[in-house]
Design an enzyme around this catalytic site. Structure first.
Site, PDB file in Angstrom:
ATOM      1  CE1 TYR A   1       5.125 -94.809   3.421  1.00 25.89           C
ATOM      2  CE2 TYR A   1       3.304 -96.186   4.137  1.00 25.89           C
ATOM      3  CZ  TYR A   1       4.661 -95.982   3.996  1.00 25.89           C
ATOM      4  OH  TYR A   1       5.543 -96.919   4.423  1.00 25.89           O
TER       5      TYR A   1
ATOM      6  CE  LYS B   1      10.937 -99.287   1.645  1.00 22.88           C
ATOM      7  NZ  LYS B   1       9.819 -99.431   2.604  1.00 22.88           N
TER       8      LYS B   1
ATOM      9  CG  HIS C   1       3.792 -95.908  -2.267  1.00 20.94           C
ATOM     10  ND1 HIS C   1       2.965 -94.937  -1.769  1.00 20.94           N
ATOM     11  CD2 HIS C   1       4.881 -95.933  -1.453  1.00 20.94           C
ATOM     12  CE1 HIS C   1       3.522 -94.407  -0.688  1.00 20.94           C
ATOM     13  NE2 HIS C   1       4.680 -94.993  -0.483  1.00 20.94           N
TER      14      HIS C   1
ATOM     15  NE  ARG D   1       8.549 -92.302   0.896  1.00 25.38           N
ATOM     16  CZ  ARG D   1       8.457 -92.707  -0.368  1.00 25.38           C
ATOM     17  NH1 ARG D   1       8.936 -91.943  -1.338  1.00 25.38           N
ATOM     18  NH2 ARG D   1       7.887 -93.858  -0.672  1.00 25.38           N
TER      19      ARG D   1
ATOM     20  CG  HIS E   1       9.356 -92.271   6.237  1.00 23.97           C
ATOM     21  ND1 HIS E   1      10.080 -92.468   5.077  1.00 23.97           N
ATOM     22  CD2 HIS E   1       8.256 -93.064   6.134  1.00 23.97           C
ATOM     23  CE1 HIS E   1       9.448 -93.359   4.309  1.00 23.97           C
ATOM     24  NE2 HIS E   1       8.349 -93.729   4.937  1.00 23.97           N
TER      25      HIS E   1
ATOM     26  NE  ARG F   1      10.669 -96.039  -0.026  1.00 18.89           N
ATOM     27  CZ  ARG F   1      10.226 -96.264  -1.255  1.00 18.89           C
ATOM     28  NH1 ARG F   1      10.974 -95.892  -2.309  1.00 18.89           N
ATOM     29  NH2 ARG F   1       9.063 -96.850  -1.466  1.00 18.89           N
TER      30      ARG F   1
END
Length: 310
Positions: free
Chosen positions: A290, A187, A281, A258, A255, A164
């Site tokens: 994604y 995250k 993820h 990625r 993004h 990211r």
């Protein structure tokens, strides 16, 4: 000019002032400036026709909610998509925000106008050739060589390692020279191990060699032009300029690099679960979305990999 009614000199001067502000302070790309100009000119031209007279600078403060709705209805009737109208409304709001600050009027009528709803799409991956061209173009378009090397290094980390943008910009000087694998905290504080391609290590080394600021254990790895830690916006702007130069769609964002990393790994036969781990993820369904994998492709991977499917 529209149907014989001209946009007033005062309105044109105000628009020019706003665009000059965007160039000088926000560093907006010229293609972006031109898109904003066209959107606001179309809005001002509509007001002139709608009211049967040109609007001076002072009259712009009197635009009503009915005017805004009439403009939006006119644009939609003319075939403008909801997404494009939302972009045009954003430009008009930016212009009014700037103008109201300078002329001292309440622009809440314009600023509170709701954009039309449209279904947001995930960033689409770019081809491997386009990704390489994007990195190369970003590396050569900056006025300072070290800034171009910096932008190319960041984009290489996004595409080559699936980071990211916040993760790439969160790297410290202590991470240089980059190892063969990076431990990334993503995250939710979740850690993952990411292999680092030789191309990424080389790109970062090239940037550090040219960087005019110290890169050590106490500093950020990536710097902005004023010597502070690099923020995402300059990278987004660099990619926007490169995208426009290469004629790539607006979906070609940082993004999306990625996403391209994940999609190209999958296309090369990579395992979805392994790609999920590389991306950090929490669920496989996120990875599926994604990487633009459809159900048939997912079942193909399942049939090939699951012991009971053999």
């Amino acid at each position: 000019m529209t149907h014989g009614i001209e946009i007033s000199a005062g309105a044109r001067d105000a628009l020019s002032g706003w665009l000059d502000h965007l160039r000088a302070l926000d560093g907006a790309a010229e293609n972006t400036i031109e898109a904003y100009r066209k959107d606001v000119v179309a809005f001002l031209a509509f007001l002139s026709v709608h009211h049967g007279r040109s609007h001076g600078r002072a009259a712009l403060a009197d635009v009503s909610l009915r005017d805004m709705r009439a403009w939006m209805a006119h644009e939609r009737a003319g075939g403008l998509s909801a997404r494009s109208l939302a972009r045009a409304l954003s430009a008009v709001k930016g212009f009014y925000r700037w103008l109201s600050d300078r002329d001292g009027f309440d622009a809440s009528t314009v600023l509170s106008t709701r954009a039309p709803k449209f279904k947001a799409k995930l960033p689409r991956p770019v081809s491997s050739e386009a990704a390489a061209e994007m990195i190369a173009t970003a590396g050569t378009q900056a006025p300072d060589g070290w800034v171009g090397a910096r932008d190319a290094a960041v984009l290489t980390l996004l595409y080559g390692c699936g980071l990211r943008i916040s993760e790439a910009l969160g790297l410290r000087g202590a991470d240089h020279p980059l190892p063969e694998v990076l431990r990334i905290t993503g995250k939710g504080g979740k850690e993952r191990i990411v292999p680092v391609l030789p191309a990424a290590r080389q790109a970062v080394s090239a940037y550090v060699t040219l960087c005019p600021y110290p890169v050590n254990a106490q500093t950020p790895l990536f710097y902005g032009v004023r010597g502070k830690a690099l923020s995402p916006r300059p990278v987004q702007k660099a990619m926007e300029r490169a995208r426009l130069q290469l004629g790539l769609p607006a979906t070609a964002t940082p993004h999306a690099m990625r996403h391209s990393f994940a999609t190209h790994l999958l296309d090369a036969g990579g395992d979805l679960r392994a790609i999920q781990e590389l991306l950090g993820h929490a669920s496989l369904s996120t990875t599926q979305a994604y990487t633009a994998v459809d159900t048939a492709r997912l079942m193909e991977v399942y049939d090939r990999a699951h012991p009971r499917a053999r």
